[in-house]
Design an enzyme around this catalytic site. Structure first.
Site, short mmCIF file in Angstrom:
data_model
loop_
_atom_site.label_atom_id
_atom_site.label_comp_id
_atom_site.label_asym_id
_atom_site.label_seq_id
_atom_site.Cartn_x
_atom_site.Cartn_y
_atom_site.Cartn_z
N ASP A 1 27.05 11.50 26.45
CA ASP A 1 27.25 10.18 25.84
C ASP A 1 27.89 9.25 26.87
OD1 ASP A 1 27.96 7.97 24.35
OD2 ASP A 1 28.85 9.13 22.71
N ASN B 1 20.80 2.91 32.28
CA ASN B 1 19.85 2.36 31.32
C ASN B 1 20.34 2.39 29.87
OD1 ASN B 1 17.01 1.76 30.17
ND2 ASN B 1 17.51 3.78 29.33
N TYR C 1 26.93 -8.36 22.86
CA TYR C 1 25.87 -7.67 23.62
C TYR C 1 25.59 -8.47 24.89
CZ TYR C 1 21.14 -6.05 24.81
OH TYR C 1 20.03 -5.56 25.48
N ALA D 1 27.36 -10.77 26.49
CA ALA D 1 28.47 -10.81 27.46
C ALA D 1 28.60 -9.48 28.19
CB ALA D 1 29.77 -11.15 26.74
N LYS E 1 26.16 -7.47 28.90
CA LYS E 1 25.07 -7.40 29.87
C LYS E 1 25.33 -8.36 31.05
CE LYS E 1 22.26 -4.33 28.03
NZ LYS E 1 22.03 -3.03 28.66
N1 LIG Z 1 13.99 -3.01 24.10
C1 LIG Z 1 14.37 -4.23 24.39
O1 LIG Z 1 13.88 -5.20 23.81
C2 LIG Z 1 15.40 -4.46 25.45
C3 LIG Z 1 15.55 -5.76 25.94
C4 LIG Z 1 16.50 -5.99 26.93
C5 LIG Z 1 17.26 -4.96 27.43
N2 LIG Z 1 17.10 -3.71 26.93
C6 LIG Z 1 17.97 -2.67 27.47
O2 LIG Z 1 17.18 -1.59 27.91
C7 LIG Z 1 17.94 -0.39 27.82
C8 LIG Z 1 17.11 0.67 27.14
O3 LIG Z 1 16.76 0.22 25.84
P1 LIG Z 1 15.42 0.66 25.09
O4 LIG Z 1 14.89 -0.55 24.47
O5 LIG Z 1 14.56 1.48 25.95
O6 LIG Z 1 16.09 1.54 23.90
P2 LIG Z 1 15.65 2.82 23.10
O7 LIG Z 1 14.17 3.02 23.06
O8 LIG Z 1 16.38 2.72 21.80
O9 LIG Z 1 16.26 4.03 23.97
C9 LIG Z 1 17.63 4.13 24.15
C10 LIG Z 1 17.91 5.44 24.88
O10 LIG Z 1 19.31 5.50 25.21
C11 LIG Z 1 19.88 6.67 24.62
N3 LIG Z 1 21.26 6.32 24.31
C12 LIG Z 1 21.71 5.41 23.44
N4 LIG Z 1 23.07 5.36 23.46
C13 LIG Z 1 23.47 6.28 24.36
C14 LIG Z 1 24.71 6.73 24.82
N5 LIG Z 1 25.86 6.22 24.32
N6 LIG Z 1 24.77 7.69 25.76
C15 LIG Z 1 23.62 8.23 26.25
N7 LIG Z 1 22.40 7.85 25.85
C16 LIG Z 1 22.32 6.90 24.91
C17 LIG Z 1 18.97 6.99 23.44
O11 LIG Z 1 19.01 8.34 23.05
P3 LIG Z 1 20.07 8.85 21.93
O12 LIG Z 1 20.00 7.89 20.80
O13 LIG Z 1 19.61 10.23 21.61
O14 LIG Z 1 21.41 8.86 22.61
C18 LIG Z 1 17.62 6.66 24.06
O15 LIG Z 1 17.21 7.70 24.93
C19 LIG Z 1 19.24 -0.76 27.09
O16 LIG Z 1 20.28 -0.92 28.02
C20 LIG Z 1 18.90 -2.09 26.44
O17 LIG Z 1 20.05 -2.91 26.26
C21 LIG Z 1 16.18 -3.44 25.96
#
Ligand SMILES: NC(=O)c1ccc[n+]([C@@H]2O[C@H](COP(=O)([O-])OP(=O)(O)OC[C@H]3O[C@@H](n4cnc5c(N)ncnc54)[C@H](OP(=O)(O)O)[C@@H]3O)[C@@H](O)[C@H]2O)c1
Length: 250
Positions: free
Chosen positions: A59, A86, A150, A152, A154
């Site tokens: 985590d 990530n 969120y 801030a 980032k």
């Molecule tokens: N999707 C978007 O629209 C978007 C836009 C801008 C930025 N982002 C950024 O991109 C990154 C990835 O997001 P995503 O969209 O790919 O999300 P996602 O599909 O929900 O995947 C999130 C991943 O992170 C893991 N995770 C969550 N909290 C965690 C923790 N505390 N420790 C370890 N692992 C953790 C989750 O697995 P578990 O739940 O099993 O831990 C999962 O593998 C994030 O930083 C997000 O802010 C996403």
């Protein structure tokens, strides 16, 4: 494709979305990749995508997991070349509804965790002249109503990349960030806590607003994480690259 042959990467939150696409991309190009997450079932699926991918329950919000995570990657493969910060946390949380615990939870995953992981990775990255890529968001530099904490957090992650780039350049460690726009993943119903109906409505609104007319695919973002990590990019550091279909311009 062998760009990352012989190299070792750690991708936090690598069992879904952008992190999983990054892990698969790196593995296909020869890297050994450790992905972390909190759910075993999701990690098992990620590990099954490529023989070069291994999983670890950890985590990012728990500083005690950082050393264990780095040790696992280095213990398995003897080195560390790339840390991809990530995993993220967020919430749609208008100021009137903000509470200290929720704010601290976001900062723990988006700011404190990546910092402690990077600290633990430092000697290994110095040994390999490796690099760090932080995963930010369009809202790390664009205002978003209801998204202040969120956004801030980032913004902090983007600025950590710039400061670390300057601080670590003398050790040959590069640090950059990608700022992703709305991307198809589990994020809206997962970390943002929306219902399926709320997520669908938001997705439709985002498609309208994004100049290039669609939400991103995880691979759209992962490609640029790989590009920044590519040894051929060895004169690029301290940069935040927006991968968002032009959303940041609106
Ligand atoms: N999707 C978007 O629209 C978007 C836009 C801008 C930025 N982002 C950024 O991109 C990154 C990835 O997001 P995503 O969209 O790919 O999300 P996602 O599909 O929900 O995947 C999130 C991943 O992170 C893991 N995770 C969550 N909290 C965690 C923790 N505390 N420790 C370890 N692992 C953790 C989750 O697995 P578990 O739940 O099993 O831990 C999962 O593998 C994030 O930083 C997000 O802010 C996403």
């Amino acid at each position: 494709m062998t760009t990352f042959e012989g190299r070792v990467a750690l991708v936090t939150g690598g069992s879904s979305g952008i992190g999983l696409a990054t892990a698969i991309g790196l593995a296909r190009q020869g890297a050994k990749v450790l992905v972390t997450g909190r759910r075993q079932e999701a990690l098992d699926k990620a590990v099954n995508t490529h023989v070069n991918v291994a999983g670890l329950i950890a985590d990012v919000a728990d500083p005690g997991d950082a050393r264990r995570t780095i040790d696992e990657a280095v213990g398995r493969w003897g080195r560390l070349d790339l840390l991809v910060n990530n995993a993220g946390a967020g919430a749609i949380m208008p100021l009137g509804e903000a509470d200290a615990e929720a704010i601290a939870g976001i900062v723990a995953v988006n700011v404190v965790g990546p910092s402690i992981l990077a600290r633990e990775a430092l000697p290994h990255l110095a040994a390999t002249k490796g690099c760090i890529v932080n995963v930010s968001s369009t809202f790390g530099h664009k205002a978003g109503a209801g998204l202040s904490h969120y956004a801030a957090s980032k913004a902090a992650l983007e600025h950590l990349a710039r400061c670390w780039a300057l601080e670590l350049a003398a050790q040959g460690i590069r640090v950059n960030a990608v700022a992703a726009g709305p991307t198809e993943s589990g994020a809206l119903t997962g970390m943002m806590g929306l219902s399926a109906e709320q997520a669908a409505a938001l997705e439709a609104a985002e498609r309208e607003q994004i100049p290039l007319g669609r939400r991103g695919r995880p691979e759209d973002v992962a490609r640029w994480i790989l590009n920044l990590a590519d040894p051929a990019c060895d004169w690029v550091t301290g940069q935040v690259i927006s991968i968002d279909g032009g959303l940041g311009l609106t």
